[in-house]
Design a protein around this motif. Structure first.
Motif, PDB file in Angstrom:
ATOM      1  N   ALA A  92      67.143  44.180 -13.081  1.00 15.62           N
ATOM      2  CA  ALA A  92      66.817  45.562 -12.742  1.00 15.62           C
ATOM      3  C   ALA A  92      65.363  45.682 -12.316  1.00 15.62           C
ATOM      4  O   ALA A  92      64.535  44.802 -12.579  1.00 15.62           O
ATOM      5  CB  ALA A  92      67.092  46.471 -13.939  1.00 15.62           C
ATOM      6  N   ASN A  93      65.025  46.809 -11.658  1.00 16.13           N
ATOM      7  CA  ASN A  93      63.638  47.045 -11.247  1.00 16.13           C
ATOM      8  C   ASN A  93      62.700  47.062 -12.440  1.00 16.13           C
ATOM      9  O   ASN A  93      61.552  46.619 -12.341  1.00 16.13           O
ATOM     10  CB  ASN A  93      63.533  48.372 -10.486  1.00 16.13           C
ATOM     11  CG  ASN A  93      64.075  48.261  -9.074  1.00 16.13           C
ATOM     12  OD1 ASN A  93      64.366  47.173  -8.586  1.00 16.13           O
ATOM     13  ND2 ASN A  93      64.211  49.402  -8.404  1.00 16.13           N
ATOM     14  N   ALA A  94      63.145  47.588 -13.563  1.00 21.15           N
ATOM     15  CA  ALA A  94      62.368  47.579 -14.803  1.00 21.15           C
ATOM     16  C   ALA A  94      62.980  46.575 -15.768  1.00 21.15           C
ATOM     17  O   ALA A  94      64.191  46.580 -15.999  1.00 21.15           O
ATOM     18  CB  ALA A  94      62.339  48.970 -15.426  1.00 21.15           C
ATOM     19  N   GLY A  95      62.144  45.719 -16.325  1.00 20.45           N
ATOM     20  CA  GLY A  95      62.637  44.665 -17.203  1.00 20.45           C
ATOM     21  C   GLY A  95      63.413  45.174 -18.408  1.00 20.45           C
ATOM     22  O   GLY A  95      64.305  44.495 -18.904  1.00 20.45           O
ATOM     23  N   ARG A  96      63.121  46.392 -18.855  1.00 17.58           N
ATOM     24  CA  ARG A  96      63.808  46.925 -20.029  1.00 17.58           C
ATOM     25  C   ARG A  96      65.297  47.117 -19.782  1.00 17.58           C
ATOM     26  O   ARG A  96      66.085  47.180 -20.723  1.00 17.58           O
ATOM     27  CB  ARG A  96      63.189  48.254 -20.461  1.00 17.58           C
ATOM     28  CG  ARG A  96      63.271  49.345 -19.427  1.00 17.58           C
ATOM     29  CD  ARG A  96      62.806  50.670 -19.986  1.00 17.58           C
ATOM     30  NE  ARG A  96      63.566  51.044 -21.167  1.00 17.58           N
ATOM     31  CZ  ARG A  96      63.671  52.301 -21.596  1.00 17.58           C
ATOM     32  NH1 ARG A  96      63.066  53.273 -20.944  1.00 17.58           N
ATOM     33  NH2 ARG A  96      64.377  52.582 -22.667  1.00 17.58           N
ATOM     34  N   TYR A  97      65.706  47.219 -18.493  1.00 17.01           N
ATOM     35  CA  TYR A  97      67.115  47.401 -18.170  1.00 17.01           C
ATOM     36  C   TYR A  97      67.803  46.096 -17.760  1.00 17.01           C
ATOM     37  O   TYR A  97      69.001  46.095 -17.489  1.00 17.01           O
ATOM     38  CB  TYR A  97      67.270  48.429 -17.048  1.00 17.01           C
ATOM     39  CG  TYR A  97      66.745  49.794 -17.412  1.00 17.01           C
ATOM     40  CD1 TYR A  97      67.288  50.515 -18.471  1.00 17.01           C
ATOM     41  CD2 TYR A  97      65.691  50.369 -16.691  1.00 17.01           C
ATOM     42  CE1 TYR A  97      66.805  51.760 -18.811  1.00 17.01           C
ATOM     43  CE2 TYR A  97      65.205  51.621 -17.027  1.00 17.01           C
ATOM     44  CZ  TYR A  97      65.760  52.307 -18.086  1.00 17.01           C
ATOM     45  OH  TYR A  97      65.281  53.551 -18.427  1.00 17.01           O
ATOM     46  N   SER A  98      67.061  45.008 -17.676  1.00 17.35           N
ATOM     47  CA  SER A  98      67.655  43.718 -17.321  1.00 17.35           C
ATOM     48  C   SER A  98      68.305  43.088 -18.546  1.00 17.35           C
ATOM     49  O   SER A  98      67.833  43.263 -19.673  1.00 17.35           O
ATOM     50  CB  SER A  98      66.585  42.770 -16.762  1.00 17.35           C
ATOM     51  OG  SER A  98      65.995  43.289 -15.588  1.00 17.35           O
ATOM     52  N   ASN A  99      69.389  42.351 -18.323  1.00 19.07           N
ATOM     53  CA  ASN A  99      70.033  41.645 -19.430  1.00 19.07           C
ATOM     54  C   ASN A  99      70.846  40.486 -18.881  1.00 19.07           C
ATOM     55  O   ASN A  99      71.118  40.404 -17.679  1.00 19.07           O
ATOM     56  CB  ASN A  99      70.906  42.596 -20.267  1.00 19.07           C
ATOM     57  CG  ASN A  99      72.001  43.242 -19.463  1.00 19.07           C
ATOM     58  OD1 ASN A  99      72.963  42.603 -19.054  1.00 19.07           O
ATOM     59  ND2 ASN A  99      71.867  44.559 -19.223  1.00 19.07           N
ATOM     60  N   ASN A 100      71.256  39.618 -19.763  1.00 21.83           N
ATOM     61  CA  ASN A 100      72.121  38.507 -19.390  1.00 21.83           C
ATOM     62  C   ASN A 100      72.901  38.066 -20.619  1.00 21.83           C
ATOM     63  O   ASN A 100      72.531  38.390 -21.754  1.00 21.83           O
ATOM     64  CB  ASN A 100      71.320  37.335 -18.809  1.00 21.83           C
ATOM     65  CG  ASN A 100      70.364  36.753 -19.839  1.00 21.83           C
ATOM     66  OD1 ASN A 100      70.746  35.918 -20.653  1.00 21.83           O
ATOM     67  ND2 ASN A 100      69.108  37.206 -19.814  1.00 21.83           N
ATOM     68  N   GLY A 101      73.982  37.329 -20.384  1.00 21.35           N
ATOM     69  CA  GLY A 101      74.770  36.875 -21.518  1.00 21.35           C
ATOM     70  C   GLY A 101      76.045  36.183 -21.086  1.00 21.35           C
ATOM     71  O   GLY A 101      76.445  36.220 -19.925  1.00 21.35           O
ATOM     72  N   ILE A 102      76.679  35.559 -22.051  1.00 28.78           N
ATOM     73  CA  ILE A 102      77.928  34.853 -21.818  1.00 28.78           C
ATOM     74  C   ILE A 102      79.086  35.662 -22.386  1.00 28.78           C
ATOM     75  O   ILE A 102      78.885  36.622 -23.139  1.00 28.78           O
ATOM     76  CB  ILE A 102      77.906  33.445 -22.448  1.00 28.78           C
ATOM     77  CG1 ILE A 102      77.677  33.559 -23.970  1.00 28.78           C
ATOM     78  CG2 ILE A 102      76.821  32.586 -21.813  1.00 28.78           C
ATOM     79  CD1 ILE A 102      77.784  32.230 -24.705  1.00 28.78           C
ATOM     80  N   GLY A 103      80.292  35.252 -22.030  1.00 25.64           N
ATOM     81  CA  GLY A 103      81.476  35.936 -22.534  1.00 25.64           C
ATOM     82  C   GLY A 103      82.713  35.085 -22.341  1.00 25.64           C
ATOM     83  O   GLY A 103      82.660  33.987 -21.776  1.00 25.64           O
ATOM     84  N   ALA A 104      83.825  35.601 -22.819  1.00 26.49           N
ATOM     85  CA  ALA A 104      85.105  34.915 -22.688  1.00 26.49           C
ATOM     86  C   ALA A 104      86.218  35.941 -22.719  1.00 26.49           C
ATOM     87  O   ALA A 104      86.056  37.047 -23.258  1.00 26.49           O
ATOM     88  CB  ALA A 104      85.290  33.892 -23.809  1.00 26.49           C
ATOM     89  N   ALA A 105      87.346  35.586 -22.116  1.00 29.38           N
ATOM     90  CA  ALA A 105      88.496  36.482 -22.073  1.00 29.38           C
ATOM     91  C   ALA A 105      89.774  35.680 -22.216  1.00 29.38           C
ATOM     92  O   ALA A 105      89.843  34.507 -21.809  1.00 29.38           O
ATOM     93  CB  ALA A 105      88.521  37.278 -20.771  1.00 29.38           C
ATOM     94  N   LEU A 106      90.778  36.327 -22.790  1.00 32.55           N
ATOM     95  CA  LEU A 106      92.104  35.724 -22.932  1.00 32.55           C
ATOM     96  C   LEU A 106      93.125  36.769 -22.516  1.00 32.55           C
ATOM     97  O   LEU A 106      93.139  37.884 -23.046  1.00 32.55           O
ATOM     98  CB  LEU A 106      92.354  35.281 -24.371  1.00 32.55           C
ATOM     99  CG  LEU A 106      93.663  34.517 -24.627  1.00 32.55           C
ATOM    100  CD1 LEU A 106      93.658  33.189 -23.869  1.00 32.55           C
ATOM    101  CD2 LEU A 106      93.863  34.286 -26.117  1.00 32.55           C
ATOM    102  N   ALA A 107      93.973  36.406 -21.542  1.00 39.56           N
ATOM    103  CA  ALA A 107      94.930  37.368 -20.988  1.00 39.56           C
ATOM    104  C   ALA A 107      96.342  36.818 -21.068  1.00 39.56           C
ATOM    105  O   ALA A 107      96.571  35.616 -20.887  1.00 39.56           O
ATOM    106  CB  ALA A 107      94.583  37.689 -19.539  1.00 39.56           C
ATOM    107  N   LEU A 108      97.283  37.729 -21.342  1.00 44.96           N
ATOM    108  CA  LEU A 108      98.709  37.419 -21.334  1.00 44.96           C
ATOM    109  C   LEU A 108      99.348  38.226 -20.226  1.00 44.96           C
ATOM    110  O   LEU A 108      99.209  39.450 -20.178  1.00 44.96           O
ATOM    111  CB  LEU A 108      99.351  37.769 -22.678  1.00 44.96           C
ATOM    112  CG  LEU A 108     100.872  37.594 -22.765  1.00 44.96           C
ATOM    113  CD1 LEU A 108     101.245  36.110 -22.694  1.00 44.96           C
ATOM    114  CD2 LEU A 108     101.415  38.217 -24.057  1.00 44.96           C
TER     115      LEU A 108
END
Length: 302
Positions: free
Chosen positions: A201-217
């Motif tokens: 984001a333009n302002a660092g306070r709104y920037s983020n990152n991360g990992i995730g996972a999903a399982l679908a049937l």
């Protein structure tokens, strides 16, 4: 409200008038589908604690279609959907979606591309009406290994554009997915996905990152019933937030559960139920929340 709904029906109805059901019965390489579904959202801004968490009734109207064309040893598929959602109890929150995609399949390989534009999306970081326009592209590749078994990779880029007074929130988002689908039977499949997402984001306070996972049937218990369920977990770290900011050392865990089922009681007509549940936990107390959105309505396919 009623006049808006009537106007929104014009394009799908014209498509139905142009399309000849007798011809559609013979053509197997295209379809057009209309969806009309009232709904309810229990926590529209996904807020927790003492922050406002309004509920609202919704109305969703969508038209989508697909067209196939063989080319040499491969096949092109063009798909699109456009829809409008009315948010009945919150001012200035109505929005529409537009998506257009193209895929090319040759043998066991499938290349996919999609462009999407979604104005007036709700920004779930505030308890009041903060919205943005979302524009993006997604590119992906699926490689079949045997019937029902495939591995896939996709990259998605999003541009989030806020009103001028919220320019600091403008952001670029990159997401990477790696998926594996395993067939449980001819009618059922299980899909697992690993996700990484980074928001700049333009302002660092709104920037983020991360990992995730999903399982679908995903499954088709009968010729007339289709079902999809998915659980998704995401982690978000706000590493660029400075000391003294509310997001400093903030960490979020977000969980989504999706359930969709469609029952076609005739060749053309059906009913659909869609449910989306989200819950979040955070080191920032006002970001602990839960919310549920449900739609139920009719579908018609040419």
């Amino acid at each position: 409200m009623i006049e808006n709904i009537k106007r929104a029906w014009l394009v799908p109805l014209l498509a139905l008038m142009i399309g000849d059901p007798a011809v559609a019965a013979d053509e197997k390489d295209w379809y057009l589908e209309l969806e009309a579904m009232p709904g309810y959202h229990s926590n529209y801004f996904f807020r927790g604690g003492s922050a406002p968490a309004p509920d609202t009734y919704l109305f969703s109207l969508y038209a989508l279609g697909e067209k196939e064309k063989k080319s040499g040893k491969g096949k092109f598929t063009f798909g699109w959907d456009v829809g409008q959602v009315w948010v009945l109890d919150i001012d200035n929150a109505d929005y529409f979606d537009f998506n257009v995609g193209l895929e090319y399949q040759r043998g066991a390989s499938k290349w996919q591309g999609e462009f999407f534009h979604r104005p007036n999306q709700v920004f779930e970081e505030e308890g009041t009406g903060v919205f943005y326009d979302l524009t993006g592209v997604e590119l992906g590749l699926r490689q079949g290994l045997r019937p029902g078994l495939w591995v896939g990779f996709s990259w998605e880029y999003e541009l989030q554009d806020y009103d001028r007074v919220e320019d600091l929130r403008d952001a670029n988002v990159n997401s990477f997915d790696l998926s594996l689908r395993y067939p449980l039977s001819e009618l059922w499949g299980l899909r697992g996905t690993l996700v990484y997402e980074a928001k700049d984001a333009n302002a660092g306070r709104y920037s983020n990152n991360g990992i995730g996972a999903a399982l679908a049937l995903e499954g088709q218990p009968s010729d007339r019933v289709q079902l999809f369920m998915r659980y998704k977990y995401r982690q978000r770290d706000y590493d660029d937030a400075q000391p003294g900011d509310r997001n400093f050392e903030r960490e979020d865990d977000v969980q989504d559960i999706i359930f969709n089922i469609t029952w076609r009681f005739t060749q053309s007509w059906g009913v659909r139920l869609e449910n989306f549940y989200r819950t979040g936990s955070s080191t920032r107390p006002d970001r602990n929340y839960s919310g549920n959105r449900i739609y139920a309505g009719i579908v018609y396919r040419l």
